[in-house]
Design an enzyme around this catalytic site. Structure first.
Site, short mmCIF file in Angstrom:
data_model
loop_
_atom_site.label_atom_id
_atom_site.label_comp_id
_atom_site.label_asym_id
_atom_site.label_seq_id
_atom_site.Cartn_x
_atom_site.Cartn_y
_atom_site.Cartn_z
N GLY A 12 0.81 -1.22 0.00
CA GLY A 12 0.00 0.00 0.00
C GLY A 12 0.84 1.26 0.00
CB ILE A 14 1.83 4.06 4.80
CG1 ILE A 14 1.14 5.43 4.72
CG2 ILE A 14 2.83 4.02 5.96
CD1 ILE A 14 0.18 5.72 5.82
CG ASP A 60 -7.95 -11.42 3.90
OD1 ASP A 60 -7.64 -11.07 5.06
OD2 ASP A 60 -9.02 -11.10 3.36
CE LYS A 86 -5.56 4.60 2.54
NZ LYS A 86 -4.33 5.24 2.19
CB SER A 126 -4.89 6.66 12.77
OG SER A 126 -5.48 7.89 12.45
CB ALA A 127 -3.69 11.57 14.77
CB THR A 128 -8.44 8.55 13.67
OG1 THR A 128 -9.84 8.77 13.61
CG2 THR A 128 -8.16 7.08 13.85
CE1 TYR A 150 -8.63 3.87 9.49
CE2 TYR A 150 -9.04 6.09 10.32
CZ TYR A 150 -8.16 5.12 9.88
OH TYR A 150 -6.82 5.39 9.85
CE LYS A 154 -5.77 2.12 11.34
NZ LYS A 154 -4.78 1.15 10.90
CG ASN A 180 -3.41 14.76 8.40
OD1 ASN A 180 -3.42 14.77 9.62
ND2 ASN A 180 -4.50 14.87 7.69
#
Ligand code: UFG
Length: 339
Positions: A12, A14, A60, A86, A126-128, A150, A154, A180
């Site tokens: 992917g 990243i 997978d 994501k 993630s910062a999420t 999502y 995480k 980001n």
């Protein structure tokens, strides 16, 4: 002895940059990817960078047989778990798929790690997980919460790892909370290939500069920020990738046992949407027409990292600024248009 790192989702956006950085340090890298959101060609493109070629186990991560095949074939020293879905909007529309793929994949992978005695893990968080941050810059000890399915996956995966390290004290994990990520590899060979209409700002700006999209919508001009548009901590994907390397080094040096250490990966500097547009226009030498429209539901005014823990623990800090992010992002976009 050559160290071997397994990267799930290594094909992917990243993941491919992480793999390139790992190969550049002389490690062997094994990718597990099902190419559900990646181009199979990326393996060749990584090889063309000239740092080596990753091994590939196609499949997978929810499939224990594929995982056993990968762990059985290669003496894995550490795992970087990047595979997962994501897109925030898609997760609201189809939450069960997000829970199935993201949580199911994580649990199957961690079970395989336990089966095969592999106890070093870097998790792509993630910062999420900070939800709607109450203050900025954000430290890792800030309150956690999620605003959508999502984000919940995480956060839940971080919590699953928290539970795992208690049961398996020899296990060591770092959860990297990305801000980001933008930009592309300096070679122009790998970068982000969004499918359909991009959700994120930089791919949208790049496609608008390229003429693929007519105009960019700037979501909200009335935030309590200096110019009224949303502020984010953009980080060059190569810096982000090097943050993974630093985390792997930390774990393979025997640090962090019995813990899941959360670490922010950001620059510690925010840019508004309008500042980002201007920087991109400078780098591309092209105009990015835009309209300021209503806020996007669920967006926060500002989200900027305090990246000091990564500096203290790993000696890592982001080195590339906004101009380099824009230039590399544009170089990749230009190559895409030429090919
Ligand atoms: N924006 C626009 N127009 C667009 C797209 C975005 O104005 O077409 C604005 C957003 O409102 C925001 C900024 O640009 O102010 C950045 O938006 P992105 O969608 O690029 O990134 P987000 O910060 O919203 O989301 C990112 C990741 C998510 C993660 C989230 C929180 O993409 O996966 O950070 O960490 F959940």
């Amino acid at each position: 002895m050559t160290q071997t790192v397994l990267a799930t989702g290594g094909a992917g956006y990243i993941g491919s940059h992480v793999v390139a950085e790992l190969l550049a340090t002389g490690r062997r890298v094994v990718i597990i990817d099902d190419f559900s959101n990646a181009d199979p060609d990326v393996i060749d493109r990584i090889a063309r960078i000239g740092v080596g070629r990753p091994e590939l186990v196609e499949g997978d991560v929810r499939d224990p047989a594929r995982l056993d095949a990968a762990f059985g074939r290669f003496p894995v020293d550490a795992v970087i778990h990047l595979a997962g879905l994501k897109a925030v909007g898609e997760s609201v529309a189809d939450p069960l798929r997000y829970h199935d793929v993201n949580l199911g994949g994580a649990v199957a992978l961690f079970q395989a790690m336990v089966r095969h005695g592999v106890r070093r893990l870097v998790f792509s968080s993630s910062a999420t997980v900070y939800g709607a941050p109450r203050s900025s810059p954000i430290v890792e000890a800030a309150p956690l919460g999620a605003l959508n399915p999502y984000g919940r996956t995480k956060l839940m995966i971080e919590q699953i790892i928290d539970d795992l390290v208690v049961a398996e004290p020899a296990f060591a994990s770092v959860s990297l909370r990305y801000f980001n990520p933008v930009g592309a590899h300096a070679s122009g060979l790998i970068g982000e290939l969004p499918r359909g209409v991009p959700n994120n700002l930089f791919p949208y700006i790049a496609q608008t500069a390229a003429g693929v999209r007519a105009r960019l919508s700037v979501f909200g001009g009335d935030y309590p920020t200096p110019d009224g548009t949303g502020v984010r901590d953009y980080i060059h994907v190569a810096d982000l990738a090097q943050g993974h390397l630093a985390a792997v080094d930390f774990l393979l040096a025997g640090e962090g046992k019995g813990r899941n250490t959360p670490v922010n990966l950001g620059c510690g500097r925010g840019y508004s949407v309008l500042e980002s547009i201007r920087a991109f226009e400078r780098a591309a030498g092209r105009a990015v027409p835009y309209d300021i429209v209503a806020r996007r539901p669920g967006d926060v005014a500002e989200c900027v990292a305090d990246p000091s823990r990564a500096a203290e623990l790993f000696g890592w800090r982001a080195r590339r600024g906004i101009d380099e992010m824009c230039a590399d992002h544009w170089a990749f976009q230009s190559r895409l248009m030429a090919s």
